[in-house]
Design an enzyme around this catalytic site. Structure first.
Site: not given
Length: 237
Positions: A145, A158
């Protein structure tokens, strides 16, 4: 290039029951690979397996929780008893966790995020390293990501896990470059219509972001065409 450039290849896709993992598995199967599908949800895996078979491909399902003790070792043992080499490993399984300011991160949840997003990935690489080395042209593709490289408010949990994941995977690729045929790539799917995306952006119109099939097709193309060591790319719409 033939319609089945991956014929005779064995692929393993984690988190393959839905979203990007499912789309990638279907695309790999369409390209001729035999795809081993793993995720916690057996029902979802069966649906993906049926889709692969309907398209003329072949697949094997292996439902399991990657965070359970010895689950990865058992998976590697079972696969190794049936096949000699693993040609493609797509490391897609991950969990988002809560979006929260860094001081508000729950330690227990953070440990769970790191267990799946980092520790389980290291265990997968270690468990399948022998089979990957036996491949004539092994390819590992890790799904990341943008927050792993560009920190963003409330995405620290995250993002930290993805930063660690990228470092781990690229370090392995660097270690393997001169001594094996294993090559590693990192793919950032960008904004994609997944359940994880819906959790992170609950007010977003799903139709405004791309279908997971776009990402799956790109990953299958990468696996088919090959790539330079340490390849990193973002999939745009």
């Amino acid at each position: 290039m033939t319609d089945t450039p991956l014929a005779g290849r064995l692929a393993l896709v984690t988190g393959a029951s839905r979203g990007i993992g499912a789309a990638t598995a279907i695309a790999l199967g369409r390209a001729g690979a035999h795809v081993i599908l793993t995720a916690r949800t057996a029902g979802g895996l069966e649906e993906v397996e049926e889709a692969i078979h309907a398209a003329g491909g072949s697949a094997t399902i292996a439902p399991l929780d990657l965070t359970e003790t010895d689950s990865i070792a058992r998976l590697a043992k079972a696969i190794g008893e049936r096949w000699n080499a693993l040609d493609i490993l797509v490391l897609n399984a991950a969990m988002l966790g809560a979006l929260a300011a860094v001081p508000a991160i729950d330690p227990k949840e953070f440990a769970s995020v790191l267990t799946l997003n980092v520790s389980a990935q290291a265990a997968l690489i270690a468990a399948f390293d022998p089979m990957l080395r036996r491949s004539k042209d092994a390819r590992i593709i890790g799904i990341t990501s943008s927050v792993g490289r560009t920190p963003r408010a409330y995405w620290g949990q995250y993002g930290a896990s993805k930063a660690a994941f990228e470092t781990l995977l690229l370090a392995y690729g660097d270690e393997m470059e001169e001594i094996s045929r294993i090559r590693v790539a990192i793919v950032d799917p960008g904004a994609t219509r997944t359940k994880m995306r819906a959790r992170a952006y609950p007010g977003e119109d799903p139709a405004s972001v791309k279908d997971p099939a776009v990402v799956g097709d790109r990953i299958a193309a990468l696996a088919s065409e090959g790539f330079a060591a340490g390849h990193v790319e973002r999939v745009e719409a």
